[in-house]
Design a protein around this motif. Structure first.
Motif, PDB file in Angstrom:
ATOM      1  N   THR A   1      41.755  28.540  51.569  1.00  0.00           N
ATOM      2  CA  THR A   1      42.975  28.256  50.590  1.00  0.00           C
ATOM      3  C   THR A   1      42.943  28.909  49.193  1.00  0.00           C
ATOM      4  OG1 THR A   1      42.098  26.029  50.264  1.00  0.00           O
ATOM      5  CG2 THR A   1      43.758  26.233  52.040  1.00  0.00           C
ATOM      6  N   ALA A   2      41.424  29.116  48.866  1.00  0.00           N
ATOM      7  CA  ALA A   2      41.150  29.311  47.661  1.00  0.00           C
ATOM      8  C   ALA A   2      41.418  30.966  47.269  1.00  0.00           C
ATOM      9  CB  ALA A   2      39.849  29.239  47.145  1.00  0.00           C
ATOM     10  N   LEU A   3      41.470  31.696  48.603  1.00  0.00           N
ATOM     11  CA  LEU A   3      41.678  33.052  48.448  1.00  0.00           C
ATOM     12  C   LEU A   3      42.741  33.680  47.573  1.00  0.00           C
ATOM     13  CD1 LEU A   3      41.056  33.977  52.246  1.00  0.00           C
ATOM     14  CD2 LEU A   3      39.479  34.412  50.487  1.00  0.00           C
ATOM     15  N   PRO A   4      42.705  34.622  46.839  1.00  0.00           N
ATOM     16  CA  PRO A   4      43.785  35.350  46.231  1.00  0.00           C
ATOM     17  C   PRO A   4      45.084  35.673  47.045  1.00  0.00           C
ATOM     18  CG  PRO A   4      41.764  36.250  45.650  1.00  0.00           C
ATOM     19  CD  PRO A   4      41.407  35.664  46.938  1.00  0.00           C
ATOM     20  N   ASN A   5      46.310  35.379  46.302  1.00  0.00           N
ATOM     21  CA  ASN A   5      47.444  35.604  47.159  1.00  0.00           C
ATOM     22  C   ASN A   5      47.461  34.841  48.457  1.00  0.00           C
ATOM     23  OD1 ASN A   5      48.198  37.334  45.194  1.00  0.00           O
ATOM     24  ND2 ASN A   5      47.095  39.002  46.192  1.00  0.00           N
ATOM     25  N   PHE A   6      46.868  33.728  48.580  1.00  0.00           N
ATOM     26  CA  PHE A   6      46.613  32.903  49.944  1.00  0.00           C
ATOM     27  C   PHE A   6      48.152  32.596  50.462  1.00  0.00           C
ATOM     28  CE2 PHE A   6      46.846  28.654  51.881  1.00  0.00           C
ATOM     29  CZ  PHE A   6      46.041  29.016  53.214  1.00  0.00           C
ATOM     30  N   PRO A   7      49.220  32.335  49.882  1.00  0.00           N
ATOM     31  CA  PRO A   7      50.196  31.741  50.352  1.00  0.00           C
ATOM     32  C   PRO A   7      51.019  32.847  51.406  1.00  0.00           C
ATOM     33  CG  PRO A   7      50.135  30.734  48.387  1.00  0.00           C
ATOM     34  CD  PRO A   7      49.207  31.980  48.393  1.00  0.00           C
ATOM     35  N   ARG A   8      50.739  33.973  50.914  1.00  0.00           N
ATOM     36  CA  ARG A   8      51.409  35.181  51.683  1.00  0.00           C
ATOM     37  C   ARG A   8      50.675  35.528  52.823  1.00  0.00           C
ATOM     38  NH1 ARG A   8      55.966  36.409  48.898  1.00  0.00           N
ATOM     39  NH2 ARG A   8      56.350  35.604  46.737  1.00  0.00           N
ATOM     40  N   VAL A   9      49.711  35.036  53.108  1.00  0.00           N
ATOM     41  CA  VAL A   9      48.893  35.693  54.205  1.00  0.00           C
ATOM     42  C   VAL A   9      49.613  35.546  55.588  1.00  0.00           C
ATOM     43  CG1 VAL A   9      46.600  35.622  55.589  1.00  0.00           C
ATOM     44  CG2 VAL A   9      46.548  35.463  53.013  1.00  0.00           C
ATOM     45  N   ASP A  10      49.887  36.557  56.040  1.00  0.00           N
ATOM     46  CA  ASP A  10      50.454  36.828  57.610  1.00  0.00           C
ATOM     47  C   ASP A  10      51.835  35.978  57.669  1.00  0.00           C
ATOM     48  OD1 ASP A  10      48.409  38.172  58.231  1.00  0.00           O
ATOM     49  OD2 ASP A  10      47.334  36.349  59.068  1.00  0.00           O
ATOM     50  N   GLY A  11      52.248  35.473  56.592  1.00  0.00           N
ATOM     51  CA  GLY A  11      53.547  34.573  56.567  1.00  0.00           C
ATOM     52  C   GLY A  11      53.704  33.478  57.443  1.00  0.00           C
ATOM     53  N   VAL A  12      52.473  32.759  57.538  1.00  0.00           N
ATOM     54  CA  VAL A  12      52.426  31.616  58.565  1.00  0.00           C
ATOM     55  C   VAL A  12      52.235  30.263  57.737  1.00  0.00           C
ATOM     56  CG1 VAL A  12      50.882  30.789  60.474  1.00  0.00           C
ATOM     57  CG2 VAL A  12      51.180  33.072  60.145  1.00  0.00           C
ATOM     58  N   ASN A  13      52.523  29.208  58.391  1.00  0.00           N
ATOM     59  CA  ASN A  13      52.615  27.917  57.533  1.00  0.00           C
ATOM     60  C   ASN A  13      51.215  27.454  57.625  1.00  0.00           C
ATOM     61  OD1 ASN A  13      53.206  25.475  56.335  1.00  0.00           O
ATOM     62  ND2 ASN A  13      54.585  24.861  57.769  1.00  0.00           N
ATOM     63  N   MET A  14      50.451  27.324  56.433  1.00  0.00           N
ATOM     64  CA  MET A  14      49.124  26.360  56.628  1.00  0.00           C
ATOM     65  C   MET A  14      49.345  25.213  55.953  1.00  0.00           C
ATOM     66  SD  MET A  14      46.167  28.854  55.514  1.00  0.00           S
ATOM     67  CE  MET A  14      45.390  29.791  56.784  1.00  0.00           C
ATOM     68  N   GLU A  15      50.399  24.560  56.014  1.00  0.00           N
ATOM     69  CA  GLU A  15      50.323  23.091  55.561  1.00  0.00           C
ATOM     70  C   GLU A  15      50.105  22.231  56.580  1.00  0.00           C
ATOM     71  OE1 GLU A  15      54.312  22.615  53.532  1.00  0.00           O
ATOM     72  OE2 GLU A  15      53.712  23.306  51.767  1.00  0.00           O
ATOM     73  N   GLU A  16      49.635  20.945  56.190  1.00  0.00           N
ATOM     74  CA  GLU A  16      49.390  19.737  57.105  1.00  0.00           C
ATOM     75  C   GLU A  16      50.852  19.510  57.877  1.00  0.00           C
ATOM     76  OE1 GLU A  16      46.843  18.455  58.282  1.00  0.00           O
ATOM     77  OE2 GLU A  16      45.385  19.219  57.000  1.00  0.00           O
ATOM     78  N   ARG A  17      50.874  19.647  59.204  1.00  0.00           N
ATOM     79  CA  ARG A  17      52.105  18.998  59.877  1.00  0.00           C
ATOM     80  C   ARG A  17      51.987  17.632  60.128  1.00  0.00           C
ATOM     81  NH1 ARG A  17      53.841  21.994  65.307  1.00  0.00           N
ATOM     82  NH2 ARG A  17      53.351  23.804  64.122  1.00  0.00           N
ATOM     83  N   VAL A  18      53.199  17.101  59.915  1.00  0.00           N
ATOM     84  CA  VAL A  18      53.340  15.746  60.112  1.00  0.00           C
ATOM     85  C   VAL A  18      54.091  15.540  61.516  1.00  0.00           C
ATOM     86  CG1 VAL A  18      54.509  13.356  59.457  1.00  0.00           C
ATOM     87  CG2 VAL A  18      53.695  15.281  57.661  1.00  0.00           C
ATOM     88  N   ASP A  19      53.239  14.514  62.475  1.00  0.00           N
ATOM     89  CA  ASP A  19      53.937  14.459  63.589  1.00  0.00           C
ATOM     90  C   ASP A  19      55.340  14.170  63.492  1.00  0.00           C
ATOM     91  OD1 ASP A  19      51.217  14.811  64.561  1.00  0.00           O
ATOM     92  OD2 ASP A  19      50.691  12.457  64.921  1.00  0.00           O
ATOM     93  N   GLY A  20      55.813  14.767  64.607  1.00  0.00           N
ATOM     94  CA  GLY A  20      57.446  14.576  64.731  1.00  0.00           C
ATOM     95  C   GLY A  20      58.247  15.685  63.849  1.00  0.00           C
ATOM     96  N   ASP A  21      57.542  16.417  63.032  1.00  0.00           N
ATOM     97  CA  ASP A  21      58.374  17.653  62.277  1.00  0.00           C
ATOM     98  C   ASP A  21      58.519  18.728  63.343  1.00  0.00           C
ATOM     99  OD1 ASP A  21      58.203  16.007  60.201  1.00  0.00           O
ATOM    100  OD2 ASP A  21      56.801  16.845  58.909  1.00  0.00           O
TER     101      ASP A  21
END
Length: 206
Positions: free
Chosen positions: A161-181
């Motif tokens: 998560t500390a990598l440069p330009n991390f949010p745009r890597v592969d366009g995949v969601n890296m956030e914690e997913r809440v059960d049911g979402d």
């Protein structure tokens, strides 16, 4: 051979495999020691047959050679292999190194990692050793006997998560997913994604 770092790369964690990998060599050493002492005691007896008594020096030398060879193969080689094997986590990759040759080194770039799973026994404490399973696009790379594997997983996620330009890597969601979402919808165009879909998803693995 030392680990050669790239420019601006630094080591976050350096460790060896957990000491439990030495249990087998230690048990073999005890069995070998007991067997060698027993065989030596038989050779030192005074009621041996005449042909055994005449060849006692040769049998003692043969016993010493067999003991030394088995000691090297069963005990010393695994210990030396363990002592010369390291696991590195740097700011750019995960590296496993066995021995001093370049052929024994394997690197995984942090940008290529899709998920990291800490595999431990049920109800294991946080500091328990286990297998760090690194999930890539088309394969899974397992690093066994990692000390405090759950903590090591946290360090890896922090480095990714500390990598440069991390949010745009592969366009995949890296956030914690809440059960049911509902799961996010992948897309190939990063400009058409919602900001929450431009971060990879990290799920907790029991």
């Amino acid at each position: 051979m030392k680990l050669i770092l790239e420019k601006r790369e630094r080591v976050i964690v350096k460790t060896r495999a957990h000491r439990r990998v030495l249990r087998g060599p230690f048990l073999r050493f005890l069995l070998l020691l007991a067997g060698g002492c027993y065989a030596l005691g038989l050779l030192l007896r005074t009621d041996l047959p005449p042909w055994v008594d005449e060849g006692r020096p040769l049998l003692a030398a043969l016993l010493a050679v067999v003991f030394g060879v088995l000691l090297v193969i069963w005990c010393l080689r695994p210990w030396i292999r363990w002592a010369n094997s390291y696991i590195y986590l740097t700011t750019e990759r995960i590296v496993t190194r066995r021995g001093r040759r370049a052929a024994g080194q394997h690197s995984i770039g942090l940008y290529a990692i899709h998920d990291i799973v800490a595999v431990v026994r049920p109800n294991a404490p946080e500091t328990a050793p286990g297998t760090l399973s690194v999930v890539l696009a088309e394969q899974r790379f397992n690093i066994p006997h990692v000390p405090a594997v759950a903590r090591m997983r946290d360090y890896c996620i922090g480095a990714i998560t500390a990598l440069p330009n991390f949010p745009r890597v592969d366009g995949v969601n890296m956030e914690e997913r809440v059960d049911g979402d509902p799961p996010p919808r992948p897309t190939n165009d990063p400009h058409q994604q919602h900001p929450e879909q431009q971060q990879r998803e990290w799920t907790e693995h029991e």
